[in-house]
Scaffold this motif. Structure first.
Motif, short mmCIF file in Angstrom:
data_model
loop_
_atom_site.label_atom_id
_atom_site.label_comp_id
_atom_site.label_asym_id
_atom_site.label_seq_id
_atom_site.Cartn_x
_atom_site.Cartn_y
_atom_site.Cartn_z
N LYS A 58 -45.94 89.22 -115.83
CA LYS A 58 -45.39 90.30 -116.65
C LYS A 58 -46.27 90.48 -117.88
N GLY A 59 -46.58 91.72 -118.21
CA GLY A 59 -47.41 92.02 -119.36
C GLY A 59 -48.88 92.22 -119.03
N ASP A 60 -49.31 91.78 -117.86
CA ASP A 60 -50.70 92.01 -117.46
C ASP A 60 -50.95 93.50 -117.23
N VAL A 61 -52.22 93.87 -117.33
CA VAL A 61 -52.68 95.22 -117.01
C VAL A 61 -53.79 95.04 -115.99
N LEU A 62 -53.56 95.53 -114.78
CA LEU A 62 -54.51 95.34 -113.68
C LEU A 62 -55.30 96.62 -113.43
N TYR A 63 -56.59 96.46 -113.19
CA TYR A 63 -57.44 97.55 -112.72
C TYR A 63 -58.07 97.11 -111.42
N ASP A 64 -57.98 97.98 -110.41
CA ASP A 64 -58.63 97.74 -109.13
C ASP A 64 -59.79 98.72 -109.03
N LEU A 65 -61.00 98.20 -109.03
CA LEU A 65 -62.20 99.02 -109.03
C LEU A 65 -62.66 99.23 -107.60
N GLY A 66 -62.58 100.49 -107.14
CA GLY A 66 -62.79 100.81 -105.74
C GLY A 66 -61.48 100.61 -105.02
N SER A 67 -60.45 101.31 -105.49
CA SER A 67 -59.06 101.01 -105.11
C SER A 67 -58.61 101.53 -103.75
N GLY A 68 -59.42 102.35 -103.09
CA GLY A 68 -59.05 102.79 -101.75
C GLY A 68 -57.67 103.40 -101.69
N ASP A 69 -56.83 102.88 -100.78
CA ASP A 69 -55.49 103.45 -100.57
C ASP A 69 -54.47 102.97 -101.61
N GLY A 70 -54.92 102.17 -102.56
CA GLY A 70 -54.06 101.76 -103.67
C GLY A 70 -53.22 100.53 -103.44
N ARG A 71 -53.46 99.81 -102.36
CA ARG A 71 -52.56 98.71 -102.02
C ARG A 71 -52.52 97.60 -103.06
N GLU A 92 -60.26 111.72 -101.66
CA GLU A 92 -59.33 111.55 -100.53
C GLU A 92 -58.56 110.24 -100.67
N ARG A 93 -59.25 109.19 -101.10
CA ARG A 93 -58.58 107.90 -101.31
C ARG A 93 -57.57 108.00 -102.45
N ILE A 94 -57.91 108.74 -103.50
CA ILE A 94 -56.98 108.92 -104.63
C ILE A 94 -55.72 109.64 -104.16
N ALA A 95 -55.87 110.68 -103.37
CA ALA A 95 -54.71 111.41 -102.86
C ALA A 95 -53.84 110.48 -102.00
N GLU A 96 -54.48 109.69 -101.15
CA GLU A 96 -53.76 108.74 -100.30
C GLU A 96 -53.04 107.69 -101.15
N ALA A 97 -53.73 107.18 -102.17
CA ALA A 97 -53.13 106.17 -103.05
C ALA A 97 -51.93 106.73 -103.80
N ASN A 98 -52.04 107.96 -104.29
CA ASN A 98 -50.91 108.58 -105.00
C ASN A 98 -49.71 108.76 -104.07
N ALA A 99 -49.97 109.15 -102.82
CA ALA A 99 -48.88 109.29 -101.84
C ALA A 99 -48.25 107.93 -101.55
N ASN A 100 -49.07 106.89 -101.45
CA ASN A 100 -48.55 105.54 -101.20
C ASN A 100 -47.73 105.03 -102.38
#
Length: 186
Positions: A58-71, A92-100
């Protein structure tokens, strides 16, 4: 039937400008440049192990660099209730990640940005996750060391950071993951 379609189109044209911005369709994004790697999703067992290795809390801030489908950001938000951001150069990956994220019910915690990770600002990260290539990790390393706070945890799936030795290495379902911490500045 034709008159109904015309009436519906007119009604939508009148109503759409009054809808909140997030309810309107976003214009199609264009690629910033060609991606440096092809998209290969990280298996969920490896995602879970990466978050465990990073000791996400709790309290962490995560960044995924090259996040693909956002999993990874989605899992972090769901499992730990933290803010998470995915950065990917492929719209396209950003759109997929937002939908996920929407399907997972975590849009209040997760953001996805169509950006070049080498130019992105992720200085507020306490955890960074990667699934790139050795060469890209090495290219990214100076930015990570320069911009991230000391103690920030970096976890990479499968790929190392040149001569910077990881603090920990684990094998999960035949796949290696690595942990580094940004050292104190001298």
């Amino acid at each position: 039937m034709k008159h109904r379609l015309v009436a519906l189109a007119l009604a939508l044209a009148l109503v759409a400008p009054t809808l909140p911005l997030h309810a309107q369709a976003a214009p199609a994004a264009t690629a910033l440049r060609e991606p440096d790697v092809i998209y290969v999703p990280t298996p969920q067992t490896v995602v879970d192990a990466m978050l465990k290795m990073a000791a996400v809390k709790k309290g962490d801030v995560l960044y995924d660099l090259g996040s693909g489908d956002g999993r990874i950001p989605i899992t972090a938000a769901k499992a730990h209730g933290i803010r998470a951001t995915g950065i990917d150069i492929n719209p396209e990956r950003i759109a997929e990640a937002n939908a996920n994220a929407k399907a997972a019910g975590v849009t209040n915690l997760v953001t996805f940005k169509n950006e070049d990770l080498f130019q992105s600002d992720f200085r507020d990260a306490t955890v960074v996750t990667l699934y790139l290539l050795d060469s890209l990790n090495e290219k990214l390393r100076p930015k990570l060391l320069r911009e991230l706070k000391p103690g920030t945890r970096i976890v990479s799936h499968a790929f190392r950071m040149g001569d910077w030795q990881p603090e920990r290495t684990e094998t999960v379902d035949g796949r290696e993951i690595f942990l580094w911490r940004v050292p104190a500045r001298k």
